[in-house]
Design an enzyme around this catalytic site. Structure first.
Site, PDB file in Angstrom:
ATOM      1  N   THR A 240     -87.153  78.766  -1.319  1.00 31.76           N
ATOM      2  CA  THR A 240     -88.563  78.378  -1.319  1.00 31.76           C
ATOM      3  C   THR A 240     -89.126  78.097   0.065  1.00 31.76           C
ATOM      4  O   THR A 240     -88.405  77.702   0.993  1.00 31.76           O
ATOM      5  CB  THR A 240     -88.777  77.146  -2.224  1.00 31.76           C
ATOM      6  OG1 THR A 240     -90.170  76.948  -2.432  1.00 31.76           O
ATOM      7  CG2 THR A 240     -88.161  75.894  -1.613  1.00 31.76           C
ATOM      8  N   HIS A 265     -85.411  71.391  -2.742  1.00 28.49           N
ATOM      9  CA  HIS A 265     -84.837  72.503  -3.485  1.00 28.49           C
ATOM     10  C   HIS A 265     -83.472  72.915  -2.940  1.00 28.49           C
ATOM     11  O   HIS A 265     -82.534  73.174  -3.688  1.00 28.49           O
ATOM     12  CB  HIS A 265     -85.758  73.728  -3.406  1.00 28.49           C
ATOM     13  CG  HIS A 265     -86.828  73.756  -4.442  1.00 28.49           C
ATOM     14  ND1 HIS A 265     -86.587  74.082  -5.749  1.00 28.49           N
ATOM     15  CD2 HIS A 265     -88.161  73.497  -4.356  1.00 28.49           C
ATOM     16  CE1 HIS A 265     -87.720  74.040  -6.432  1.00 28.49           C
ATOM     17  NE2 HIS A 265     -88.687  73.676  -5.617  1.00 28.49           N
ATOM     18  N   HIS A 332     -95.777  79.663  -0.612  1.00 29.50           N
ATOM     19  CA  HIS A 332     -96.780  78.678  -1.015  1.00 29.50           C
ATOM     20  C   HIS A 332     -97.589  78.294   0.212  1.00 29.50           C
ATOM     21  O   HIS A 332     -97.024  77.908   1.235  1.00 29.50           O
ATOM     22  CB  HIS A 332     -96.134  77.399  -1.556  1.00 29.50           C
ATOM     23  CG  HIS A 332     -95.156  77.601  -2.669  1.00 29.50           C
ATOM     24  ND1 HIS A 332     -93.785  77.565  -2.465  1.00 29.50           N
ATOM     25  CD2 HIS A 332     -95.339  77.845  -3.991  1.00 29.50           C
ATOM     26  CE1 HIS A 332     -93.172  77.760  -3.627  1.00 29.50           C
ATOM     27  NE2 HIS A 332     -94.087  77.944  -4.561  1.00 29.50           N
ATOM     28  N   ASP A 365     -95.692  74.619  -9.483  1.00 31.26           N
ATOM     29  CA  ASP A 365     -94.315  74.760  -9.961  1.00 31.26           C
ATOM     30  C   ASP A 365     -94.209  74.526 -11.459  1.00 31.26           C
ATOM     31  O   ASP A 365     -93.293  75.032 -12.111  1.00 31.26           O
ATOM     32  CB  ASP A 365     -93.395  73.773  -9.230  1.00 31.26           C
ATOM     33  CG  ASP A 365     -93.085  74.199  -7.812  1.00 31.26           C
ATOM     34  OD1 ASP A 365     -93.262  75.386  -7.498  1.00 31.26           O
ATOM     35  OD2 ASP A 365     -92.681  73.336  -7.007  1.00 31.26           O
ATOM     36  N   GLU A 419    -103.371 126.207  -0.451  1.00 30.83           N
ATOM     37  CA  GLU A 419    -102.060 125.562  -0.326  1.00 30.83           C
ATOM     38  C   GLU A 419    -100.909 126.536  -0.481  1.00 30.83           C
ATOM     39  O   GLU A 419     -99.737 126.135  -0.439  1.00 30.83           O
ATOM     40  CB  GLU A 419    -101.944 124.428  -1.363  1.00 30.83           C
ATOM     41  CG  GLU A 419    -102.893 123.271  -1.068  1.00 30.83           C
ATOM     42  CD  GLU A 419    -102.583 122.037  -1.883  1.00 30.83           C
ATOM     43  OE1 GLU A 419    -101.783 122.132  -2.853  1.00 30.83           O
ATOM     44  OE2 GLU A 419    -103.121 120.959  -1.552  1.00 30.83           O
ATOM     45  N   HIS A 424    -100.454 128.019  -9.437  1.00 29.12           N
ATOM     46  CA  HIS A 424    -101.235 126.890  -9.944  1.00 29.12           C
ATOM     47  C   HIS A 424    -102.565 127.389 -10.508  1.00 29.12           C
ATOM     48  O   HIS A 424    -102.995 126.964 -11.590  1.00 29.12           O
ATOM     49  CB  HIS A 424    -101.505 125.877  -8.818  1.00 29.12           C
ATOM     50  CG  HIS A 424    -100.357 124.984  -8.512  1.00 29.12           C
ATOM     51  ND1 HIS A 424     -99.126 125.455  -8.107  1.00 29.12           N
ATOM     52  CD2 HIS A 424    -100.237 123.621  -8.559  1.00 29.12           C
ATOM     53  CE1 HIS A 424     -98.305 124.438  -7.904  1.00 29.12           C
ATOM     54  NE2 HIS A 424     -98.959 123.312  -8.175  1.00 29.12           N
TER      55      HIS A 424
END
Length: 436
Positions: A240, A265, A332, A365, A419, A424
């Site tokens: 954290t 933590h 945070h 939290d 192209e 296509h």
């Protein structure tokens, strides 16, 4: 906490990124340490998981897959006030997560030509909840509720086996699983759990997943980096971080309490204050020293606050403070300034942002209704926190009738020829050939 004085210096974003505090161990180093663990699980399955459980969790001979009836029965041991709080967390998070599901849309480009945009959930997700220095039923809920709101049909949950709970995950993890309706739960922790999700473990009935989510320490984050591509991941949600941008009007007691709240933590947790007010910086230092001694995990918090990943950073003005924060990309971010909205306008990179003196990170939290599984290690610069959207894939459904297709034949052929892909164009003109 050490002080980094950036006053009087004109620094580029790259220079700021090099100067902001970071953990002593890099993600690359952690990757090299976890890679053998991942490979062992991929090749040896249950055997490797049991070796790792004995080495890292001190547990041997336990049941890796928790029977569903045992999950449900665990609620009998849940204190009423905790069950009430967990149910409130679930209810608030369901509301917050629902807002993250985009609506299906239909775009009409011409008569008979439409594109439908739909959001399809992934089919199976592996949820990870840490279980080392603390129990994290809230992380179970953050993961499970977001996935359920997205409509994920298959969920598996893993959390480390606990010696003092008969080799089961922490009792609070069982409570959260039961309240969320998660019935597939494994007593597997760390990098091994991430590998098990990615590769599957047939011996215990664990099928591979399509995505792995959830927080953990730097080794869990590194494991997710390694398996990314075999499966999807939410983000590298590691140890954290809190970064606070504050001016002279902020309350030093509040800031100190918030820095300590994240430091408890883990010894590698990062707590950073960025301010243009030297007097506030000194006051926060004093408050931190006084408050940290009174907290239950004082030694852990002291180690985190004194580590290379934590600091008070002095800058010339709030504009520079914001630049420091954006360069860091905190998990945070708290903003405590005389005009929080004005400060917020310049913030671009953060996992979650908490505005004002009565919105501490610890609210996020637990009961804010937002998700606390967030990107760490600077990855907030390019990724977002966990939410229902994490589990959704955008799919475009294209439908043209014959008349609509006829309208684009000439430009389509022109592009195909440009192209060097004439087939296509031929795939389109074939629809208009006379086959009589």
């Amino acid at each position: 906490m050490r002080t980094i004085d950036l006053r009087g210096r004109e620094l580029s974003r790259a220079e700021l990124r090099a100067l902001v505090p970071r953990a002593a161990m890099s993600a690359d180093e952690a990757v090299e340490r976890v890679r053998p663990l991942l490979e062992a699980v991929a090749t040896r399955g249950e055997e490797a998981l049991r070796v790792q459980a004995k080495e890292f969790d001190g547990v041997d001979g336990h049941t890796l897959r928790v029977p569903p009836e045992q999950i449900e029965a665990s609620l009998a041991t849940c204190p009423p006030e905790v069950e009430t709080a967990l149910r409130e967390l679930i209810a608030r998070l369901r509301k917050g997560s629902a807002a993250q599901v985009p609506e299906a849309r239909v775009t009409t480009l011409a008569s008979g030509a439409t594109i439908r945009q739909r959001w399809q959930p992934v089919s199976r997700v592996g949820l990870y909840a840490p279980g080392g220095k603390a129990a994290y039923p809230s992380s179970v809920i953050m993961n499970a509720v977001a996935a359920q709101t997205a409509g994920v049909p298959s969920l598996a949950l893993a959390s480390p086996a606990q010696r003092d709970n008969g080799g089961l995950p922490h009792q609070a993890v069982l409570w959260a699983a039961a309240l969320c309706g998660v019935t597939e739960l494994y007593a597997i922790g760390g990098a091994g759990a991430i590998a098990a999700f990615a590769h599957g473990v047939p011996e215990i009935g664990l099928e591979p997943v399509d995505m792995v989510t959830g927080p953990g320490n730097i080794f869990v984050a590194a494991a997710k980096r390694v398996v990314n591509g075999i499966v999807g991941i939410d983000a590298e949600a590691g140890t954290t971080e809190i970064l606070i941008v504050a001016d002279e009007f902020a309350d030093p007691g509040y800031l100190a309490a918030d820095l300590i709240s994240q430091a408890e933590h883990d010894e590698a947790a990062a707590s950073i204050l960025v301010t243009d007010a030297p007097g506030l910086a000194a006051a926060v230092q004093t408050e931190v020293m006084a408050r940290v001694e009174a907290t239950q995990h004082a030694q852990r918090a002291r180690t985190a606050l004194a580590g290379p990943q934590s600091a008070i950073i002095l800058v010339d003005d709030l504009a520079t403070a914001v630049r420091v924060s954006n360069a860091y990309g905190p998990e945070h971010l708290e903003i405590h300034t005389v005009d929080n909205e004005a400060t917020l306008e310049s913030i671009t990179d953060a996992g979650a942002i908490f505005l004002g003196p009565t919105t501490p990170v610890s609210l996020g939290d637990y009961l804010a209704g937002s998700n606390h599984v967030l990107p760490t290690g600077g990855t907030a610069r390019f990724t977002s926190g966990l939410g229902a959207h994490t589990f959704l894939r955008a799919q475009q459904i294209i439908e043209y009738d014959r008349s609509a297709l006829a309208e684009v034949v000439d430009p389509l052929i022109a592009l195909a020829r440009a192209e060097g892909l004439p087939a296509h164009g031929e795939a389109v003109t074939a629809r208009f050939e006379n086959r009589d």
